[in-house]
Design a protein around this motif. Structure first.
Motif, short mmCIF file in Angstrom:
data_model
loop_
_atom_site.label_atom_id
_atom_site.label_comp_id
_atom_site.label_asym_id
_atom_site.label_seq_id
_atom_site.Cartn_x
_atom_site.Cartn_y
_atom_site.Cartn_z
N GLU A 121 9.72 7.02 10.88
CA GLU A 121 11.11 7.05 10.42
C GLU A 121 11.45 5.63 9.97
OE1 GLU A 121 13.71 9.49 10.69
OE2 GLU A 121 12.80 11.07 11.92
N VAL A 122 11.70 5.48 8.68
CA VAL A 122 11.85 4.17 8.07
C VAL A 122 13.32 3.87 7.81
CG1 VAL A 122 11.20 2.73 6.09
CG2 VAL A 122 9.57 4.40 7.01
N PHE A 123 13.73 2.67 8.20
CA PHE A 123 15.09 2.19 8.00
C PHE A 123 15.13 1.44 6.68
CE2 PHE A 123 18.71 -0.66 9.51
CZ PHE A 123 19.65 0.35 9.52
N ALA A 124 15.72 2.06 5.65
CA ALA A 124 15.68 1.48 4.31
C ALA A 124 17.01 1.69 3.60
CB ALA A 124 14.55 2.10 3.49
N GLU A 148 10.30 4.09 -3.65
CA GLU A 148 8.99 3.59 -3.23
C GLU A 148 9.07 2.11 -2.85
OE1 GLU A 148 4.54 2.88 -5.13
OE2 GLU A 148 5.73 4.60 -5.80
N LYS A 149 9.77 1.32 -3.64
CA LYS A 149 9.88 -0.11 -3.36
C LYS A 149 10.53 -0.37 -2.01
CE LYS A 149 11.90 -4.39 -5.16
NZ LYS A 149 12.70 -5.00 -6.25
N ASN A 150 11.65 0.29 -1.74
CA ASN A 150 12.37 0.05 -0.50
C ASN A 150 11.63 0.56 0.72
OD1 ASN A 150 14.63 -1.40 -1.43
ND2 ASN A 150 15.65 0.49 -2.07
N ARG A 198 6.43 -2.72 5.34
CA ARG A 198 5.73 -4.00 5.38
C ARG A 198 6.36 -4.94 6.42
NH1 ARG A 198 2.71 -6.33 1.32
NH2 ARG A 198 3.56 -4.83 -0.19
N ASN A 199 7.68 -4.83 6.56
CA ASN A 199 8.41 -5.71 7.48
C ASN A 199 8.59 -5.11 8.88
OD1 ASN A 199 8.81 -7.75 5.53
ND2 ASN A 199 10.54 -6.63 4.66
#
Length: 309
Positions: free
Chosen positions: A194-197, A202-204, A210-211
């Motif tokens: 689960e990504v916090f963006a 795709e970039k975000n 990556r971070n």
């Protein structure tokens, strides 16, 4: 910013999966995923994005089986990366990681305990990989170790203890979308991130991953996560099950969250859905801090490490 759910490792009939890319994408779309990486073996499987509401991020499972079993996902690449074989297992692992980075992708070390191919002594010698598959949805990847072999989570802690910055992930490694859903089948819906963006691009997504701005899970869902060098605060939503899995009922689950550091030491445990750890008192003693939440159903959720260096 919202959370976006995704799977980083799946297969279609372009390699050893049993279903077409369209069928695979439809399953994830129908089960409320936001993004997907199709990671066929030594093949870049592309699907017209107009055919789905899912964000499709290109990927490949760089695969060597002889003389070493080396499987590494290349995420966010533009063309196929051919496997590279070197004189030793560690050199081979490192060379393929380097190839992914040089191609602008994110490198994920897949299922180290599959065929007992990669151990902690190998992993602590490599540099630059972005992710380690701490949980893989297939029974024969031996996530939890045994018989004197370390679990992948223990290997992760060995890397983190040596100040190797690598994020953990959970994946399906799905191959089977037809016929039955069963423990011996490589079915979807067993592990995810689960990504916090900022938004679903795709970039975000790749920048957030990556971070380390994501958590990973095989069933526990978090509502909020707050991490810094002074404290960790978590809010647990509950158990998060997908269609096709055996338990689809609402349960009165109980939760234990562990604060973990050097060499996998459990520093503290907290019960319940609201979790807070004060890190200041331990700040001089430990290299990193991470958490693992265990549900009474057996499902788990992990946060990424905070490094005290």
């Amino acid at each position: 910013m919202p959370w976006f759910k995704g799977n980083l490792h799946t297969h279609t009939n372009k390699s050893d999966g049993d279903s077409s890319p369209k069928t695979v994408v439809e399953w994830y779309s129908n089960n409320n995923y936001d993004f997907l990486v199709l990671s066929d073996h030594n093949h870049l499987t592309l699907l017209n994005s107009n055919q789905t509401k899912l964000l499709l991020i290109p990927g490949e499972e760089i695969t060597l089986n002889l003389p070493y079993t080396i499987h590494i996902n290349a995420i966010g690449i533009k063309k196929v990366i051919e496997p590279t074989l070197k004189s030793t297992k560690v050199k081979t692992l490192q060379a393929n990681i380097d190839n992914i980075i040089n191609a602008g992708g994110l490198a994920e070390i897949n299922h180290p305990n599959f065929r007992w191919a990669i151990n902690e002594k190998d992993l602590v010698q490599v540099r630059g990989a972005h992710f380690l598959e701490v949980f893989n949805g297939n029974y024969n990847t031996h996530n939890f170790g045994g018989g004197g072999k370390k679990s992948v989570e223990e290997m992760w802690d060995e890397m983190l203890s040596k100040e190797i910055k690598i994020w953990g992930v959970a994946v399906d490694d799905s191959h089977h979308f037809k016929e039955e859903f069963a423990p011996h089948r490589h079915n979807p819906g067993r592990g995810w991130v689960e990504v916090f963006a900022k938004n679903l691009s795709e970039k975000n997504i790749l920048n957030s991953m990556r971070n380390g701005n994501f958590y990973f899970s095989n069933g526990v869902k978090f509502k909020n996560i707050y991490l810094n060098k002074e404290k960790i605060e978590l809010s647990i939503s509950g158990d998060y099950f997908n269609k096709g899995l055996s338990n689809s009922l609402v349960t009165d689950s109980k939760y234990t969250t562990q604060l973990i550091s050097n060499e996998g030491e459990i520093i503290e445990e907290v019960y319940g859905k609201s979790v807070k750890f004060n890190l200041i008192n331990n700040s001089n003693k430990y290299t990193y801090f991470r958490t693992k939440t265990i549900s009474s159903t057996g499902s788990m959720g992990w946060t990424q490490p905070i490094f005290n260096i």
